[in-house]
Design a protein around this motif. Structure first.
Motif, PDB file in Angstrom:
ATOM      1  N   LYS A  41      20.613  27.411 -18.625  1.00 26.25           N
ATOM      2  CA  LYS A  41      21.511  26.306 -18.157  1.00 26.25           C
ATOM      3  C   LYS A  41      22.347  25.477 -19.207  1.00 26.25           C
ATOM      4  O   LYS A  41      23.552  24.812 -18.977  1.00 26.25           O
ATOM      5  N   PHE A  42      21.887  25.966 -20.487  1.00 30.21           N
ATOM      6  CA  PHE A  42      22.644  25.486 -21.652  1.00 30.21           C
ATOM      7  C   PHE A  42      23.359  26.634 -22.511  1.00 30.21           C
ATOM      8  O   PHE A  42      23.521  26.430 -23.822  1.00 30.21           O
ATOM      9  N   ASP A  43      23.460  27.653 -21.827  1.00 36.02           N
ATOM     10  CA  ASP A  43      23.894  28.856 -22.630  1.00 36.02           C
ATOM     11  C   ASP A  43      25.388  28.756 -23.157  1.00 36.02           C
ATOM     12  O   ASP A  43      26.020  27.980 -22.490  1.00 36.02           O
ATOM     13  N   GLU A  44      25.451  29.459 -24.096  1.00 37.22           N
ATOM     14  CA  GLU A  44      26.919  29.541 -24.708  1.00 37.22           C
ATOM     15  C   GLU A  44      27.882  29.820 -23.811  1.00 37.22           C
ATOM     16  O   GLU A  44      29.035  29.197 -23.963  1.00 37.22           O
ATOM     17  N   THR A  45      27.956  30.567 -22.786  1.00 36.17           N
ATOM     18  CA  THR A  45      29.000  30.696 -21.961  1.00 36.17           C
ATOM     19  C   THR A  45      29.418  29.416 -21.116  1.00 36.17           C
ATOM     20  O   THR A  45      30.499  29.045 -20.634  1.00 36.17           O
TER      21      THR A  45
END
Length: 373
Positions: free
Chosen positions: A349-353
């Motif tokens: 949920k905190f990914d780079e994307t």
């Protein structure tokens, strides 16, 4: 839209330096400005970036010298960095990036990790807390001046971005800013994997500085006798090594792959500090591993604490920043079974994307608003 990214300094490996790499993913054509750059000290990805530095570059060959010369030479050097003819200037900032010389053409976005720690929270430095007499008097005079300089420089920002609700409030208190967009720093989940068989050690990944509280973890593991691997370096390295028993191992200068394996195979990450955000707990989660954290600061907004159901949690919080409280949390952890797949899914949920999409959207919307008028 011509964009410049300005960062305090690129001389070490930390969460802020990772955020700048993601900013470059959002705006790959951006020019990068900074106080000083040390390719050996920071992430190797920066070797492929054209980085423009201040004149302090010639004197700042290490973090130690950069810090020694920061006041007043670093401030003066950054004020003489001209960031002109850009539509947008995106400032990645804790201490000095916002001092650069920006013309009136640009819309200025300031991503503030926390207001300059030395000015607004000097007690987080041992050099300040241990100072007395004349030394404390000089410290207080410098800090008073830094507050004025720092607050004045912040007024150049048109829009502010913060990491968490807590850091947004610090920005309001320090700079008198009302509206702050919150975009949490990312974790590059692609760089981490889940191991089927974690090994019998705990992990601490941190700069070895006073406010990071690595000494608290070492005291706890000296008493418990379990294996702890400490990854990082800093001004407290020698002191921490001297106090550690044989069950505690120190590592530094690791490759990304080596660090990835340490995360994937640890029992849990130890996180004893009150951190503004804290990217390492999310890196541990991206590896499917839970975190044993002091329950204050950024972890309150990034972790799911254990509240009776371990397979729906990503962390155990200890309430007091003491050896006894940490030992109690470790003892509890040893009785529980966490769900690695649930923990990994939470980190995504905190990914780079997610960060790239939110940052692009916010800057594009505000820039287009400017174009209308």
């Amino acid at each position: 839209m011509r964009i410049a990214i300005v960062h305090d300094e690129l001389m070490r490996r930390g969460g802020a330096e990772q955020v700048v790499m993601t900013m470059l993913k959002a705006f790959p054509s951006a020019d990068v400005f900074t106080l000083a750059y040390n390719p050996e000290g920071t992430y190797p990805e920066y070797r492929d970036v054209d980085i423009k530095t201040s004149k302090l570059q010639f004197l700042s060959k290490s973090v130690k010298w950069m810090q020694r010369l920061f006041f007043p030479f670093g401030i003066i050097a950054m004020k003489n960095v001209k960031v002109h003819n850009y539509d947008v200037v995106l400032i990645s900032n804790t201490h000095c990036a916002k001092y650069v010389n920006i013309d009136d053409r640009a819309k200025v976005f300031i991503y503030t990790y926390t207001p300059f720690r030395l000015a607004w929270n000097p007690s987080s430095y041992s050099q300040y807390t241990e100072s007395k007499g004349l030394s404390r008097f000089v410290f207080d005079k410098v800090i008073s001046l830094l507050k004025k300089i720092d607050k004045k420089a912040a007024q150049r920002g048109d829009y502010f971005i913060g990491m968490t609700k807590e850091t947004a409030q610090r920005i309001r208190d320090a700079y008198g800013v009302k509206d702050i967009k919150i975009i949490p720093p990312d974790v590059k989940t692609r760089n981490f994997h889940v191991s089927d068989k974690p090994k019998d050690y705990y992990l601490l990944v941190s700069r070895l500085e006073y406010y990071k509280k690595a000494d608290l973890a070492i005291e706890a593991f000296n008493e418990r006798g379990a294996k702890l691997i400490v990854v990082g370096n800093g001004t407290k390295e020698a002191e921490l090594k001297a106090m550690a028993n044989e069950n505690i191992e120190f590592k530094k200068g690791l490759s990304a792959k080596e660090l990835m394996e340490l995360y994937a195979n640890c029992k849990a990450l130890i996180f004893p500090q009150h951190e503004d955000y804290g990217i390492t707990p999310l890196e541990a989660n991206a590896s499917g591993r839970p975190v044993i954290a002091y329950g204050m600061g950024g972890v309150l907004e990034t972790m799911i604490p254990y509240e009776g159901i371990a397979n729906k949690a990503t962390a155990i919080f200890f309430k007091d920043q003491t050896k006894e409280s940490l030992l109690e949390a470790i003892g509890l952890f040893e009785t529980l079974d966490f769900n690695s797949n649930f923990i990994r899914a939470h980190a995504e949920k905190f990914d780079e994307t997610v960060f790239v999409a939110e940052l692009r959207k916010f800057i594009n919307e505000k820039y287009q608003l400017k174009s209308i008028y």
